[in-house]
Design a protein around this motif. Structure first.
Motif, PDB file in Angstrom:
ATOM      1  N   ASP A  41       0.795  -1.238  -0.074  1.00 14.87           N
ATOM      2  CA  ASP A  41      -0.039   0.090  -0.053  1.00 14.87           C
ATOM      3  C   ASP A  41       0.998   1.176  -0.005  1.00 14.87           C
ATOM      4  O   ASP A  41       0.708   2.243  -0.904  1.00 14.87           O
ATOM      5  CB  ASP A  41      -0.966  -0.021   1.271  1.00 14.87           C
TER       6      ASP A  41
ATOM      7  N   SER B  54      -3.364   5.424   5.269  1.00 14.77           N
ATOM      8  CA  SER B  54      -2.964   5.526   3.797  1.00 14.77           C
ATOM      9  C   SER B  54      -2.871   6.739   3.526  1.00 14.77           C
ATOM     10  O   SER B  54      -3.210   7.589   4.283  1.00 14.77           O
ATOM     11  CB  SER B  54      -3.496   4.354   3.230  1.00 14.77           C
TER      12      SER B  54
ATOM     13  N   ASP C  50      -6.079   1.023  -4.302  1.00 17.73           N
ATOM     14  CA  ASP C  50      -5.685  -0.273  -3.360  1.00 17.73           C
ATOM     15  C   ASP C  50      -6.496  -1.350  -4.174  1.00 17.73           C
ATOM     16  O   ASP C  50      -7.081  -1.533  -5.237  1.00 17.73           O
ATOM     17  CB  ASP C  50      -6.575  -0.427  -2.056  1.00 17.73           C
TER      18      ASP C  50
ATOM     19  N   ALA D 242      -7.604   5.931  -1.910  1.00 11.54           N
ATOM     20  CA  ALA D 242      -7.196   4.654  -0.868  1.00 11.54           C
ATOM     21  C   ALA D 242      -8.407   3.995  -0.660  1.00 11.54           C
ATOM     22  O   ALA D 242      -9.421   4.223  -0.451  1.00 11.54           O
ATOM     23  CB  ALA D 242      -6.586   5.195   0.286  1.00 11.54           C
TER      24      ALA D 242
END
Length: 479
Positions: free
Chosen positions: A76, A263, A287, A329
Motif C-alpha cells: 500500500d 494510507s 488499493d 485509498a
C-alpha cells in the motif's frame, strides 16, 4: 508492452470535419455552452488518445512493480509513492496526498477440506473482515439468504452455514448487486443463529477453481465467526456431496484485524486557466485485494484516468476549469478514501465547486454507454460530450448509469456524476480473485477508455455550463 502506432494527424482532422458536418453535432454545438474550438480539440484529443499507450504502460507498471495492494500492507505504501511519482512525471501542475486512516485487516493463511469418508481439499478464501478460527463441523446448505434468515437456529447451532447462490452474468454488473447480500449480510445472519462458521459460493462468474474475496462487516450485536468463499466448482462439489449424506468440513483461517494504518489519497491537478476553483474529478482506486495483482480492479481505472489527465496536460492550453485526478485509498474495505475525500472536500459551501465526477472502477472492458446526472434543462454539455464520444462506439443512454463507488460519497452530498459504462460481461470472472492479473488487460480497450475519459474531462472542464451540482438539503423527518 504492445502500443498501437500513431495514425497520421490527417485522420484526426478528417474525423473532426466529418463530426462537425453531422446535423446532430451542429445542433449540439449551437446549444451547448462550448466553443467550436473546444469541440474540435476534443475530437483531436479523442483520436490521439486511441493511439496512445500511456494508460496501458501505467497498468503494467503498477501491477508489475507493486503487485497486489491490500490496504494497510507494505505494498500500500509503495503504491502511494508510485502514484505520486507517476503523476509528477506525467506533467500534472500540482500533486499531493491526503491521509486516510482505517483499521488494518490481514490474511496470513487459510485452509478448508472435506473430512471423513469423502475427504478432499477445498479451494476457499477468507472474506475481508473475517476473524480467525479453526472449525470442524457439519455443513448446512441454503439456496438463498432468505432461506438462511428463515432457518430455525436449532438447525444451525454449532454448524457451518453454506449459502449457495449463483451470480448471473451481465454486461452492466447487475448480477453482482443481486448476489451482494450473500457476502454482506450472510455472515451476520449465520452468526446470530449460532453457526460456528460461514461458507458461501463466491460472488463470481468464473468457471475456474479460484475463490473470490471481498469485505464483510458483522453487525454489532453478533460475535463474528470465521467466514470464507468457495470457488464455484468447489461449491458445486459440496452440493453434490450433500445429496449423498451429511458432510463435515474443516475450516481454518488465520486472518483478522490488527491495529490501524494511515494510507493516502493521491491527487493530481491540471489547473484551470480561468476557473481554477471549479473541479472536474476523475479517478480510480489505488488499493486492491491480495489474491491477484489488481489489474482490472482497479489498476486499469488508475491508469486510464491518469493517462487521460496527462493527455489533457499536453494540449496547447489548460482547460478553463481544473481537472483533478484522484487515486483513492482503500475502496475495497468500504470506500474509506472516498469518504475521507468527501469529508474534506464535500462541504455544503464547496460541493457545487465539484462540477462533475466520474470513476473508472469496472475493469478494462470497452465503454459502451454514457450518461450524467444533469437534470433536464442542464444537459447541453452532456449532449455535446455524447456526440464527441459517439465515434468511439459509445451510446448516449440517458436512462442508465450512476456514480462510481468512490464518487458516491460526493454524489450523496449533491455532487453531479458522469457515467462511462464499461462492458462488464467478463469482469466477474476476475473480480477479487487470483486471476485478476495484467495479461487479462486489452490495450485497445484501454485506449478507447482513455479517449472517452479524456474527452469527458476536457469538455466538462472547458464548458461554461454545469451538471447540477448543489448541496443536498436534509429531508424533514415525517411525524
Amino acid at each position: 508492452m504492445r502500443v498501437p502506432s500513431f495514425r497520421p494527424l490527417a485522420a484526426a482532422l478528417l474525423s473532426t470535419a466529418l463530426l462537425a458536418a453531422s446535423p446532430a453535432f451542429s445542433q449540439s454545438r449551437e446549444a451547448a455552452p462550448l466553443s467550436a474550438a473546444a469541440l474540435e480539440q476534443a475530437a483531436q484529443l479523442r483520436e490521439r488518445a486511441t493511439q496512445d499507450g500511456t494508460a496501458y504502460g501505467l497498468i503494467e507498471s503498477l501491477t508489475t512493480e507493486i503487485g497486489p495492494r491490500l490496504p494497510g500492507s507494505e505494498a500500500d505504501a509503495r503504491a502511494v509513492a508510485w502514484a505520486k511519482a507517476r503523476l509528477e512525471a506525467l506533467g500534472y501542475d500540482k500533486v499531493w496526498t491526503e491521509p486516510v486512516t482505517f483499521p488494518k485487516w490481514e490474511r496470513r493463511s487459510e485452509h478448508a477440506a472435506v473430512v471423513g469418508a469423502h475427504a478432499q481439499p477445498l479451494v476457499i478464501t477468507a472474506l475481508g473482515g473475517s476473524p480467525a478460527g479453526d472449525v470442524t463441523a457439519e455443513l448446512v446448505r441454503f439456496d438463498s439468504v432468505a432461506a438462511l434468515e428463515a432457518a430455525d437456529p436449532a438447525t444451525l447451532r454449532g454448524k457451518l452455514a453454506f449459502v449457495d447462490v449463483p451470480m448471473a452474468r451481465s454486461r452492466d454488473g447487475s448480477g453482482y448487486g443481486a448476489a451482494g447480500p450473500v457476502r454482506g449480510r450472510g455472515p451476520s445472519i449465520a452468526a446470530r443463529k449460532g453457526a460456528a462458521g460461514y461458507l458461501m459460493r463466491s460472488i463470481s462468474t468464473s468457471p475456474h477453481r479460484v475463490a473470490n474475496t471481498g469485505i464483510t462487516r458483522f453487525d454489532a450485536d453478533v460475535t463474528p465467526i470465521p467466514s470464507a468463499a468457495l470457488s464455484l466448482p468447489d461449491a458445486d462439489q459440496l452440493a453434490r456431496l450433500l445429496t449423498r449424506g451429511p458432510v463435515q468440513v474443516h475450516l481454518a483461517l488465520d486472518v483478522g484485524w490488527n491495529g490501524e494504518y494511515t494510507s493516502q489519497n493521491v491527487i493530481g491537478e491540471i489547473t484551470g486557466r480561468e476557473a481554477p476553483g471549479e473541479i472536474v474529478l476523475i479517478g480510480g482506486h489505488l488499493d486492491s485485494w491480495d489474491l491477484g495483482t489488481g489489474a482490472v480492479d482497479d489498476a486499469s481505472g488508475v491508469g486510464i484516468t491518469m493517462a487521460a489527465g496527462h493527455l489533457i496536460a499536453q494540449l496547447p492550453q489548460r482547460p478553463r476549469r481544473t481537472v483533478r485526478v484522484v487515486a483513492f485509498a482503500n475502496e475495497e474495505q468500504g470506500l474509506l478514501g472516498a469518504r475521507a475525500y468527501a469529508e474534506a472536500h464535500g462541504g455544503a459551501d464547496v460541493i457545487a465547486q465539484h462540477i462533475v465526477g466520474a470513476e473508472s472502477d469496472f475493469g478494462a472492458g470497452r465503454i459502451y454507454g454514457f450518461n450524467t446526472s444533469a437534470p433536464a434543462g442542464q444537459r447541453a454539455t452532456s449532449d455535446a460530450i455524447a456526440e464527441v464520444l459517439r465515434p468511439l462506439g459509445i451510446d448516449y443512454l440517458q436512462d442508465k448509469g450512476g456514480p462510481g463507488p468512490d464518487i458516491s460519497p460526493l454524489a450523496a452530498k449533491g455532487g453531479a456524476w458522469g457515467w462511462l459504462g464499461q462492458d462488464g460481461t467478463d469482469y466477474f470472472d476476475l473480480h477479487h480473485n487470483a486471476n485478476d492479473t495484467f495479461d487479462k488487460v486489452d490495450p485497445d480497450a484501454v485506449a478507447q477508455n482513455t479517449a472517452a475519459y479524456a474527452v469527458f474531462a476536457w469538455l466538462a472542464a472547458e464548458s461554461e455550463g454545469g451538471f447540477g451540482s448543489a448541496p443536498k438539503t436534509e429531508a424533514t423527518p415525517e411525524h
